[in-house]
Design a protein around this motif. Structure first.
Motif, mmCIF file in Angstrom:
data_model
loop_
_atom_site.group_PDB
_atom_site.id
_atom_site.type_symbol
_atom_site.label_atom_id
_atom_site.label_comp_id
_atom_site.label_asym_id
_atom_site.label_seq_id
_atom_site.Cartn_x
_atom_site.Cartn_y
_atom_site.Cartn_z
ATOM 1 N N MET A 1 -0.670 6.748 4.043
ATOM 2 C CA MET A 1 0.602 6.391 4.641
ATOM 3 C C MET A 1 1.320 7.664 5.080
ATOM 4 O O MET A 1 1.350 8.636 4.338
ATOM 5 N N LYS A 2 1.898 7.571 6.271
ATOM 6 C CA LYS A 2 2.577 8.737 6.814
ATOM 7 C C LYS A 2 4.015 8.468 7.230
ATOM 8 O O LYS A 2 4.791 9.400 7.385
ATOM 9 N N ASN A 3 4.372 7.193 7.420
ATOM 10 C CA ASN A 3 5.729 6.884 7.876
ATOM 11 C C ASN A 3 6.155 5.506 7.363
ATOM 12 O O ASN A 3 5.390 4.808 6.703
ATOM 13 N N TYR A 4 7.390 5.138 7.687
ATOM 14 C CA TYR A 4 7.955 3.874 7.200
ATOM 15 C C TYR A 4 7.135 2.666 7.660
ATOM 16 O O TYR A 4 6.910 1.733 6.891
ATOM 17 N N TYR A 5 6.661 2.712 8.877
ATOM 18 C CA TYR A 5 5.841 1.613 9.396
ATOM 19 C C TYR A 5 4.594 1.424 8.530
ATOM 20 O O TYR A 5 4.219 0.290 8.212
ATOM 21 N N ASP A 6 3.969 2.522 8.130
ATOM 22 C CA ASP A 6 2.779 2.439 7.281
ATOM 23 C C ASP A 6 3.102 1.800 5.932
ATOM 24 O O ASP A 6 2.312 1.013 5.404
ATOM 25 N N VAL A 7 4.277 2.124 5.376
ATOM 26 C CA VAL A 7 4.693 1.522 4.108
ATOM 27 C C VAL A 7 4.903 0.021 4.297
ATOM 28 O O VAL A 7 4.478 -0.789 3.467
ATOM 29 N N GLN A 8 5.531 -0.365 5.411
ATOM 30 C CA GLN A 8 5.722 -1.786 5.699
ATOM 31 C C GLN A 8 4.384 -2.511 5.784
ATOM 32 O O GLN A 8 4.229 -3.612 5.241
ATOM 33 N N GLN A 9 3.433 -1.913 6.477
ATOM 34 C CA GLN A 9 2.113 -2.534 6.620
ATOM 35 C C GLN A 9 1.413 -2.648 5.272
ATOM 36 O O GLN A 9 0.742 -3.638 4.995
ATOM 37 N N PHE A 10 1.587 -1.653 4.422
ATOM 38 C CA PHE A 10 1.008 -1.691 3.083
ATOM 39 C C PHE A 10 1.585 -2.859 2.287
ATOM 40 O O PHE A 10 0.846 -3.614 1.647
ATOM 41 N N LEU A 11 2.905 -3.034 2.339
ATOM 42 C CA LEU A 11 3.546 -4.113 1.586
ATOM 43 C C LEU A 11 3.158 -5.490 2.113
ATOM 44 O O LEU A 11 3.127 -6.457 1.347
ATOM 45 N N LYS A 12 2.839 -5.580 3.393
ATOM 46 C CA LYS A 12 2.422 -6.862 3.960
ATOM 47 C C LYS A 12 1.144 -7.374 3.309
ATOM 48 O O LYS A 12 0.914 -8.580 3.245
ATOM 49 N N GLN A 13 0.324 -6.466 2.787
ATOM 50 C CA GLN A 13 -0.898 -6.864 2.080
ATOM 51 C C GLN A 13 -0.571 -7.722 0.853
ATOM 52 O O GLN A 13 -1.404 -8.495 0.398
ATOM 53 N N PHE A 14 0.640 -7.560 0.326
ATOM 54 C CA PHE A 14 1.069 -8.294 -0.859
ATOM 55 C C PHE A 14 2.029 -9.430 -0.513
ATOM 56 O O PHE A 14 2.663 -10.003 -1.393
ATOM 57 N N GLY A 15 2.156 -9.715 0.776
ATOM 58 C CA GLY A 15 3.024 -10.803 1.211
ATOM 59 C C GLY A 15 4.497 -10.426 1.248
ATOM 60 O O GLY A 15 5.355 -11.300 1.208
ATOM 61 N N VAL A 16 4.787 -9.129 1.313
ATOM 62 C CA VAL A 16 6.179 -8.666 1.335
ATOM 63 C C VAL A 16 6.542 -8.294 2.767
ATOM 64 O O VAL A 16 6.010 -7.343 3.329
ATOM 65 N N PHE A 17 7.447 -9.081 3.346
ATOM 66 C CA PHE A 17 7.952 -8.839 4.698
ATOM 67 C C PHE A 17 9.452 -8.624 4.583
ATOM 68 O O PHE A 17 10.157 -9.482 4.046
ATOM 69 N N ILE A 18 9.935 -7.485 5.088
ATOM 70 C CA ILE A 18 11.352 -7.152 4.927
ATOM 71 C C ILE A 18 11.994 -6.921 6.287
ATOM 72 O O ILE A 18 11.517 -6.114 7.082
ATOM 73 N N TYR A 19 13.069 -7.674 6.518
ATOM 74 C CA TYR A 19 13.917 -7.423 7.676
ATOM 75 C C TYR A 19 15.306 -7.952 7.353
ATOM 76 O O TYR A 19 15.516 -9.163 7.263
ATOM 77 N N VAL A 20 16.231 -7.049 7.138
ATOM 78 C CA VAL A 20 17.600 -7.424 6.827
ATOM 79 C C VAL A 20 18.460 -7.344 8.084
ATOM 80 O O VAL A 20 19.401 -8.099 8.254
ATOM 81 N N GLY A 21 18.115 -6.411 8.962
ATOM 82 C CA GLY A 21 18.859 -6.278 10.201
ATOM 83 C C GLY A 21 19.453 -4.899 10.381
ATOM 84 O O GLY A 21 19.814 -4.516 11.481
ATOM 85 N N LYS A 22 19.567 -4.172 9.298
ATOM 86 C CA LYS A 22 20.064 -2.798 9.355
ATOM 87 C C LYS A 22 18.967 -1.919 8.749
ATOM 88 O O LYS A 22 18.535 -2.160 7.622
ATOM 89 N N ARG A 23 18.525 -0.920 9.481
ATOM 90 C CA ARG A 23 17.365 -0.128 9.060
ATOM 91 C C ARG A 23 17.570 0.507 7.683
ATOM 92 O O ARG A 23 16.651 0.522 6.869
ATOM 93 N N LEU A 24 18.741 1.006 7.418
ATOM 94 C CA LEU A 24 19.012 1.635 6.127
ATOM 95 C C LEU A 24 18.823 0.634 4.987
ATOM 96 O O LEU A 24 18.212 0.950 3.968
ATOM 97 N N TRP A 25 19.315 -0.565 5.176
ATOM 98 C CA TRP A 25 19.154 -1.602 4.150
ATOM 99 C C TRP A 25 17.695 -2.020 4.014
ATOM 100 O O TRP A 25 17.229 -2.303 2.910
ATOM 101 N N ASP A 26 16.984 -2.061 5.129
ATOM 102 C CA ASP A 26 15.554 -2.382 5.080
ATOM 103 C C ASP A 26 14.799 -1.366 4.231
ATOM 104 O O ASP A 26 13.949 -1.733 3.418
ATOM 105 N N ILE A 27 15.119 -0.095 4.415
ATOM 106 C CA ILE A 27 14.453 0.965 3.652
ATOM 107 C C ILE A 27 14.773 0.824 2.169
ATOM 108 O O ILE A 27 13.884 0.945 1.313
ATOM 109 N N GLU A 28 16.021 0.545 1.853
ATOM 110 C CA GLU A 28 16.426 0.396 0.454
ATOM 111 C C GLU A 28 15.735 -0.796 -0.200
ATOM 112 O O GLU A 28 15.247 -0.694 -1.336
#
Length: 72
Positions: free
Chosen positions: A1-28
Motif C-alpha cells: 500500500m502506498k496511498n489512501y486509495y490503496d488502503v480503501q481497496q485493502f479494506l474492501k476485501q473485508f467488506g468495508v466501504f467508507i464514504y461520509v462525504g468529507k475526505r477528512l472524516w473518511d480518513i478518520e
C-alpha cells in the motif's frame, strides 16, 4: 500500500466501504475500521502499521488543505 486509495481497496476485501462525504472524516473512519480489524486479528501487524502511517500522512495533508482554504 502506498496511498489512501490503496488502503480503501485493502479494506474492501473485508467488506468495508467508507464514504461520509468529507475526505477528512473518511480518513478518520477508515483508521477506526482498520483498528477494529487489527484488534480482531484479521489484519497482521506489518500491514496494520503500514496502513496507519499512510492514514496519518493523508490526515495531516488534508488538514493542511482545509487550513489553506480557510486562509484564502
Amino acid at each position: 500500500m502506498k496511498n489512501y486509495y490503496d488502503v480503501q481497496q485493502f479494506l474492501k476485501q473485508f467488506g468495508v466501504f467508507i464514504y461520509v462525504g468529507k475526505r477528512l472524516w473518511d480518513i478518520e473512519l477508515t483508521a477506526i475500521e482498520l483498528d477494529h480489524l487489527y484488534k480482531a486479528g484479521v489484519v497482521d501487524q506489518k500491514t496494520y502499521l503500514n496502513a496507519k502511517l499512510i492514514l496519518d500522512k493523508e490526515h495531516r495533508e488534508e488538514e493542511k488543505r482545509e487550513a489553506a482554504k480557510k486562509n484564502i
